[in-house]
Scaffold this motif. Structure first.
Motif, PDB file in Angstrom:
ATOM      1  N   GLU A  49       8.118  -4.836  -1.480  1.00  0.00           N
ATOM      2  CA  GLU A  49       9.048  -3.883  -2.099  1.00  0.00           C
ATOM      3  C   GLU A  49       9.638  -4.451  -3.389  1.00  0.00           C
ATOM      4  O   GLU A  49       9.784  -3.729  -4.373  1.00  0.00           O
ATOM      5  CB  GLU A  49      10.163  -3.502  -1.118  1.00  0.00           C
ATOM      6  N   GLN A  50       9.959  -5.744  -3.398  1.00  0.00           N
ATOM      7  CA  GLN A  50      10.463  -6.350  -4.637  1.00  0.00           C
ATOM      8  C   GLN A  50       9.410  -6.274  -5.739  1.00  0.00           C
ATOM      9  O   GLN A  50       9.723  -5.935  -6.881  1.00  0.00           O
ATOM     10  CB  GLN A  50      10.868  -7.809  -4.408  1.00  0.00           C
ATOM     11  N   ALA A  51       8.168  -6.584  -5.391  1.00  0.00           N
ATOM     12  CA  ALA A  51       7.091  -6.524  -6.380  1.00  0.00           C
ATOM     13  C   ALA A  51       6.932  -5.109  -6.910  1.00  0.00           C
ATOM     14  O   ALA A  51       6.777  -4.898  -8.121  1.00  0.00           O
ATOM     15  CB  ALA A  51       5.783  -7.027  -5.765  1.00  0.00           C
ATOM     16  N   ARG A  52       6.989  -4.139  -6.027  1.00  0.00           N
ATOM     17  CA  ARG A  52       6.844  -2.738  -6.458  1.00  0.00           C
ATOM     18  C   ARG A  52       8.005  -2.306  -7.351  1.00  0.00           C
ATOM     19  O   ARG A  52       7.798  -1.594  -8.332  1.00  0.00           O
ATOM     20  CB  ARG A  52       6.721  -1.829  -5.239  1.00  0.00           C
ATOM     21  N   GLN A  53       9.217  -2.717  -7.015  1.00  0.00           N
ATOM     22  CA  GLN A  53      10.365  -2.366  -7.854  1.00  0.00           C
ATOM     23  C   GLN A  53      10.214  -2.947  -9.255  1.00  0.00           C
ATOM     24  O   GLN A  53      10.453  -2.263 -10.249  1.00  0.00           O
ATOM     25  CB  GLN A  53      11.672  -2.859  -7.223  1.00  0.00           C
ATOM     26  N   LEU A  54       9.816  -4.207  -9.334  1.00  0.00           N
ATOM     27  CA  LEU A  54       9.621  -4.828 -10.646  1.00  0.00           C
ATOM     28  C   LEU A  54       8.499  -4.136 -11.418  1.00  0.00           C
ATOM     29  O   LEU A  54       8.603  -3.929 -12.626  1.00  0.00           O
ATOM     30  CB  LEU A  54       9.318  -6.319 -10.497  1.00  0.00           C
ATOM     31  N   PHE A  55       7.442  -3.779 -10.717  1.00  0.00           N
ATOM     32  CA  PHE A  55       6.312  -3.097 -11.343  1.00  0.00           C
ATOM     33  C   PHE A  55       6.756  -1.766 -11.955  1.00  0.00           C
ATOM     34  O   PHE A  55       6.408  -1.446 -13.093  1.00  0.00           O
ATOM     35  CB  PHE A  55       5.200  -2.882 -10.305  1.00  0.00           C
ATOM     36  N   ILE A  56       7.545  -1.012 -11.223  1.00  0.00           N
ATOM     37  CA  ILE A  56       8.044   0.280 -11.709  1.00  0.00           C
ATOM     38  C   ILE A  56       8.946   0.087 -12.926  1.00  0.00           C
ATOM     39  O   ILE A  56       8.864   0.834 -13.898  1.00  0.00           O
ATOM     40  CB  ILE A  56       8.789   1.030 -10.581  1.00  0.00           C
ATOM     41  N   GLY A 105      -7.029 -13.200  -3.187  1.00  0.00           N
ATOM     42  CA  GLY A 105      -7.971 -12.113  -3.406  1.00  0.00           C
ATOM     43  C   GLY A 105      -7.711 -10.866  -2.580  1.00  0.00           C
ATOM     44  O   GLY A 105      -8.424  -9.874  -2.698  1.00  0.00           O
ATOM     45  N   ASP A 106      -6.676 -10.897  -1.752  1.00  0.00           N
ATOM     46  CA  ASP A 106      -6.413  -9.757  -0.865  1.00  0.00           C
ATOM     47  C   ASP A 106      -5.741  -8.570  -1.554  1.00  0.00           C
ATOM     48  O   ASP A 106      -5.824  -7.442  -1.064  1.00  0.00           O
ATOM     49  CB  ASP A 106      -5.549 -10.191   0.324  1.00  0.00           C
ATOM     50  N   TYR A 107      -5.038  -8.808  -2.643  1.00  0.00           N
ATOM     51  CA  TYR A 107      -4.272  -7.745  -3.297  1.00  0.00           C
ATOM     52  C   TYR A 107      -4.479  -7.793  -4.804  1.00  0.00           C
ATOM     53  O   TYR A 107      -4.886  -8.811  -5.347  1.00  0.00           O
ATOM     54  CB  TYR A 107      -2.775  -7.879  -2.978  1.00  0.00           C
ATOM     55  N   GLY A 108      -4.146  -6.671  -5.440  1.00  0.00           N
ATOM     56  CA  GLY A 108      -4.200  -6.559  -6.893  1.00  0.00           C
ATOM     57  C   GLY A 108      -3.171  -5.554  -7.368  1.00  0.00           C
ATOM     58  O   GLY A 108      -2.342  -5.067  -6.578  1.00  0.00           O
ATOM     59  N   VAL A 109      -3.210  -5.204  -8.634  1.00  0.00           N
ATOM     60  CA  VAL A 109      -2.254  -4.258  -9.215  1.00  0.00           C
ATOM     61  C   VAL A 109      -2.292  -2.922  -8.482  1.00  0.00           C
ATOM     62  O   VAL A 109      -1.255  -2.287  -8.284  1.00  0.00           O
ATOM     63  CB  VAL A 109      -2.517  -4.072 -10.731  1.00  0.00           C
ATOM     64  N   ALA A 110      -3.460  -2.472  -8.056  1.00  0.00           N
ATOM     65  CA  ALA A 110      -3.569  -1.187  -7.361  1.00  0.00           C
ATOM     66  C   ALA A 110      -2.661  -1.110  -6.148  1.00  0.00           C
ATOM     67  O   ALA A 110      -2.145  -0.039  -5.805  1.00  0.00           O
ATOM     68  CB  ALA A 110      -5.020  -0.927  -6.963  1.00  0.00           C
ATOM     69  N   ASP A 111      -2.403  -2.226  -5.490  1.00  0.00           N
ATOM     70  CA  ASP A 111      -1.555  -2.246  -4.296  1.00  0.00           C
ATOM     71  C   ASP A 111      -0.075  -2.039  -4.640  1.00  0.00           C
ATOM     72  O   ASP A 111       0.725  -1.759  -3.748  1.00  0.00           O
ATOM     73  CB  ASP A 111      -1.746  -3.565  -3.553  1.00  0.00           C
ATOM     74  N   LEU A 112       0.279  -2.182  -5.896  1.00  0.00           N
ATOM     75  CA  LEU A 112       1.651  -1.935  -6.302  1.00  0.00           C
ATOM     76  C   LEU A 112       1.920  -0.454  -6.507  1.00  0.00           C
ATOM     77  O   LEU A 112       3.076  -0.027  -6.520  1.00  0.00           O
ATOM     78  CB  LEU A 112       1.957  -2.683  -7.616  1.00  0.00           C
ATOM     79  N   LYS A 113       0.880   0.332  -6.658  1.00  0.00           N
ATOM     80  CA  LYS A 113       1.016   1.754  -6.946  1.00  0.00           C
ATOM     81  C   LYS A 113       1.093   2.612  -5.707  1.00  0.00           C
ATOM     82  O   LYS A 113       1.346   3.794  -5.796  1.00  0.00           O
ATOM     83  CB  LYS A 113      -0.161   2.197  -7.810  1.00  0.00           C
ATOM     84  N   ALA A 114       0.853   2.047  -4.559  1.00  0.00           N
ATOM     85  CA  ALA A 114       0.807   2.810  -3.300  1.00  0.00           C
ATOM     86  C   ALA A 114       2.163   3.358  -2.912  1.00  0.00           C
ATOM     87  O   ALA A 114       3.191   2.901  -3.259  1.00  0.00           O
ATOM     88  CB  ALA A 114       0.271   1.933  -2.179  1.00  0.00           C
TER      89      ALA A 114
END
Length: 182
Positions: free
Chosen positions: A146-153, A173-182
């Protein structure tokens, strides 16, 4: 700096003063990472109880903290690594000698001028998001997504290619930028 809570701004100004003292002695500027960087990048939407600091000169930086009135709490319930200023109740802790084990691009560090208090160096928002995603991927800190997503937004102008590379590295390798948009 009026968007920040007062104790955070005061702590940031003390960090700037300690940073300037380090540079005056010929040492590299310490770098703010962790929750303090998240609070800065989120304009205090996400708050922290401590400033995580990266410096290869821990002893010298701790000496500067002492000069500014910081003390190292002792006894039960206190981390042996943290320093606290009695007026702020925010801890300062040296967490590493290098930013993200040397994987962060030092050219991406952000410098913020706090006027007469000096300048502070802060991890880039891209590396901060990657760090949060790495912690999330470890399975030990689910709240970091959630912190990563907030910063991304909040930071739509971030370098997405660099951020994706860093997230993939930090998450194995499990995650990338696309996972922040979910």
């Amino acid at each position: 700096m009026s968007a920040y809570r007062p104790e955070f701004e005061a702590a940031l100004r003390l960090f700037a003063r300690a940073s300037e003292a380090m540079k005056a002695r010929g040492f590299p500027a310490p770098i703010l990472v962790g929750g303090g960087a998240v609070e800065l990048y989120s304009n205090s939407a996400v708050t922290t109880g401590d400033f995580d600091i990266v410096t290869p000169r821990q002893e010298e930086f701790e000496g500067e903290l002492k000069q500014l009135g910081f003390t190292k709490p002792v006894g039960l319930g206190h981390t042996p690594l943290g320093w606290v200023h009695p007026e702020l109740r925010l801890g300062f802790e040296i967490v590493s000698a290098t930013v993200l084990n040397g994987m962060a691009d030092r050219d991406r560090l952000v410098l913020i001028d706090l006027g007469e208090d000096g300048e502070v160096a802060i991890i880039s928002v891209e590396d901060m998001i990657a760090d949060r995603m790495g912690q999330y991927a470890s399975g030990t800190a689910p709240e970091m997504l959630e912190q990563a997503r907030q910063l991304f937004i909040l930071h739509g102008d971030a370098d997405l290619d660099y951020m994706d590379r860093r997230i993939r590295h930090e998450s194995g390798g499990d995650y990338g930028v696309a996972d922040l948009k979910a």
